[in-house]
Design a protein around this motif. Sequence first.
Motif, short mmCIF file in Angstrom:
data_model
loop_
_atom_site.label_atom_id
_atom_site.label_comp_id
_atom_site.label_asym_id
_atom_site.label_seq_id
_atom_site.Cartn_x
_atom_site.Cartn_y
_atom_site.Cartn_z
N ASP A 136 0.79 -1.23 0.00
CA ASP A 136 0.00 0.00 0.00
C ASP A 136 0.83 1.29 0.00
O ASP A 136 0.61 2.18 0.82
CB ASP A 136 -0.96 0.00 1.21
CG ASP A 136 -1.85 -1.23 1.21
OD1 ASP A 136 -2.68 -1.36 0.31
OD2 ASP A 136 -1.69 -2.07 2.12
N ASN A 137 1.79 1.37 -0.90
CA ASN A 137 2.59 2.61 -1.01
C ASN A 137 2.32 3.27 -2.35
O ASN A 137 2.06 2.60 -3.35
CB ASN A 137 4.07 2.29 -0.88
CG ASN A 137 4.40 1.71 0.48
OD1 ASN A 137 4.30 2.39 1.48
ND2 ASN A 137 4.76 0.43 0.51
N LYS A 138 2.43 4.58 -2.35
CA LYS A 138 2.14 5.36 -3.55
C LYS A 138 3.29 6.31 -3.85
O LYS A 138 3.78 6.99 -2.94
CB LYS A 138 0.85 6.16 -3.29
CG LYS A 138 0.17 6.66 -4.52
CD LYS A 138 -1.16 7.29 -4.12
CE LYS A 138 -1.59 8.26 -5.20
NZ LYS A 138 -2.72 9.07 -4.78
N ASN A 139 3.72 6.36 -5.10
CA ASN A 139 4.79 7.28 -5.54
C ASN A 139 6.03 7.19 -4.64
O ASN A 139 6.54 8.20 -4.17
CB ASN A 139 4.30 8.73 -5.55
CG ASN A 139 3.08 8.91 -6.42
OD1 ASN A 139 2.89 8.16 -7.38
ND2 ASN A 139 2.25 9.85 -6.07
N CYS A 140 6.46 5.99 -4.37
CA CYS A 140 7.64 5.83 -3.51
C CYS A 140 8.77 5.21 -4.32
O CYS A 140 8.54 4.54 -5.32
CB CYS A 140 7.32 4.94 -2.31
SG CYS A 140 6.24 5.75 -1.13
N TYR A 141 9.98 5.41 -3.86
CA TYR A 141 11.15 4.89 -4.57
C TYR A 141 12.16 4.35 -3.56
O TYR A 141 12.52 5.04 -2.61
CB TYR A 141 11.78 6.03 -5.39
CG TYR A 141 13.04 5.64 -6.12
CD1 TYR A 141 12.98 4.91 -7.31
CD2 TYR A 141 14.29 6.00 -5.63
CE1 TYR A 141 14.13 4.56 -7.99
CE2 TYR A 141 15.45 5.64 -6.31
CZ TYR A 141 15.36 4.92 -7.48
OH TYR A 141 16.50 4.57 -8.14
N MET A 142 12.59 3.13 -3.76
CA MET A 142 13.57 2.47 -2.90
C MET A 142 13.16 2.51 -1.43
O MET A 142 13.85 3.09 -0.60
CB MET A 142 14.95 3.11 -3.07
CG MET A 142 15.76 2.56 -4.23
SD MET A 142 16.10 0.78 -4.15
CE MET A 142 17.19 0.66 -2.76
N ILE A 143 12.02 1.92 -1.15
CA ILE A 143 11.68 1.77 0.26
C ILE A 143 11.41 0.30 0.56
O ILE A 143 11.00 -0.46 -0.30
CB ILE A 143 10.54 2.70 0.74
CG1 ILE A 143 9.21 2.34 0.11
CG2 ILE A 143 10.85 4.17 0.52
CD1 ILE A 143 8.06 3.08 0.79
N VAL A 144 11.71 -0.08 1.78
CA VAL A 144 11.70 -1.49 2.17
C VAL A 144 10.96 -1.64 3.50
O VAL A 144 11.03 -0.74 4.35
CB VAL A 144 13.17 -1.99 2.30
CG1 VAL A 144 13.23 -3.37 2.91
CG2 VAL A 144 13.87 -1.98 0.94
N GLU A 145 10.25 -2.75 3.65
CA GLU A 145 9.59 -3.06 4.92
C GLU A 145 8.69 -1.91 5.37
O GLU A 145 8.77 -1.44 6.49
CB GLU A 145 10.65 -3.30 6.02
CG GLU A 145 11.19 -4.71 6.04
CD GLU A 145 10.31 -5.67 6.81
OE1 GLU A 145 9.10 -5.40 6.91
OE2 GLU A 145 10.82 -6.69 7.29
N SER A 146 7.84 -1.44 4.47
CA SER A 146 7.09 -0.23 4.77
C SER A 146 5.68 -0.35 4.20
O SER A 146 5.48 -0.99 3.18
CB SER A 146 7.78 0.98 4.13
OG SER A 146 9.07 1.14 4.68
#
Length: 586
Positions: A136-146
Amino acid sequence: MPAVDRKDCAQCKSGFSVGAEDVALYKKFGVCVPKLCPRCRAQRRLAFRNERSFYKRPCDKCKKDVVSMYSPNKPYTVWCHDCWFADDWDPRDFGKNYDSARPFFEQFRELWEKVPKVALIHVRSVNSEYLNICADNKNCYMIVESSNNEDSIHCYWIQKTRECVDTSFSHECERCYDSDDIYNCYQVRYGKGCHDCRDSYFLFDCRNCSDCIGCVNLRNKQYCIFNRQATKEEYRKFLDEARLDTHAGVEKLRAQFAEFRLRQPHKYAEAVNAVNCTGNYLKDAKNCRDCFHTYEAEDCRYSVHAWRDAKDCIDCDTTGRGVQMVYNSHNTGISASNCICCALCWGNSFMTYCAYCYDSQECFGSTGLRKRQYCILNRQYTKEEYEALKKKIIEDMRRDGLYGEYFPPALSTFGYNEACVQEQFQLVKEDALRQGFKWEEHPRGTYGKETLAWSAIPDSIRDFKTEDINKEILACTSCTKNYRVIPDELAFYRKLDIPLPRLCPDCRHIRRFTARGPNSVWQRACGCAGSTGSPQAGAASENGAYKNTVAHFHGGGKCPSEFATSYAPERPEIVYCESCYNAEIV
Ligand SMILES: [Zn+2]
Ligand SMILES: [Zn+2]
Ligand SMILES: [Zn+2]
Ligand SMILES: [Zn+2]
Ligand SMILES: [Zn+2]
């Protein structure tokens, strides 16, 4: 006192204790007493977990180029998210019979290496390609465990956070940068252990502060500079002169702050409403022992990231959202229960030695299953057949004392150097191989391809006029690896007046991660000597040792309290017990 047995770890040979409480837990799960010490158990699990080493490779099914945690030279079949989650294949087609004459792990390995792997694990992502273990992430880049974040870049374990860069372990924050362990913060830069703070720089362990710079342990303050109260005008002047839009200004303040912090008392652990718990970064937890980054959890042990209604989770790395009774597993989430030795399984129950299975129940030694029941080595059985065969395998494993041991390191699909294990248990190639782990030789990233040298880049973000950042490649000033700044990231730096980072995203991640301290505790005495004399916290400490602001419960002598802390005995910080720390907080 519970009886305590000493055992020697089969890997590192150090002694570890197995108390009556531990034995009761192993009985409850029906597993053998572990052969490895808690740290070696964690090391082995984490070697199976590649969180943020990404590669480009084609999907072996639709042939599209995708971002993947498997390097292109890996011998596995790797499918993109859509191909893997499609209903046109059945992992049971790879099913195998169990052969009682051969070791279980060997048979699992044959299956495991054949069943297609999913390139990255993220669900319901919008306009976000480089994510792993996310939802459930939007417009994100290089994120982990989130999960549930928007417009965030290069972050780790963020929840309900917006427009943050280089931030880890944060909840409900907005426009924060290079911060760790922050809750409900807005425009906090270089912060750690802060709740409800805004528009501040270099804060440590502060609550409800705004417009503060270089402060430690403050509560409900505004316009403080290195813990001294200033006027609004003094604060503005200090901030202007600090030139935090420049690399030199930031690094100068970073060094001053690190030195200032060392002269202020540190609470023995980041523990808030943690009843009968040991570990660090604990919040709203009960009876959690040797747990780290654990919140809203109960009766957990030797676990890291046990959260949101985790209960009875033992030896787990990332477990939460209503998870109960999970043993020696990594990433079991979303109402999972009664799982033993699983990897990346969500919404499962009564699963044993399963990896990458979803919404399944009562399966053993299986992988890639979705909504299945009574499978062993991916082969379908009836309930009766399943129970009889499972019993047989467990008996075979018990004979060798293996039931409850995690998968052997040779079964990991990742090299030690690309799994997140390397962040906590650094090993050089020879040592990793000697301990049975794998090593990935395929190069990740490039070196020497930079298009812009740091000598040609202005110190202040205000003077950085490059418009087409997409074309530019930078080189990390620490590891020399090449990296890019993406347009949204540059826009963020410009908006918040932050200089371009001179470290690559990996080195930035490692710096924040290392600053959290190890997932270990030591028994230590309180560092409070009892001397008082300072009218304001931190004021007298500028010329030497910290002096308490008020008299403590133990009078003028040394505090008699002891505690378990992640600050190792040789650490330079002043570490206080809860009572002495609370007395100093104003
Ligand atoms: Zn060990
Ligand atoms: Zn595909
Ligand atoms: Zn680097
Ligand atoms: Zn004390
Ligand atoms: Zn004291």
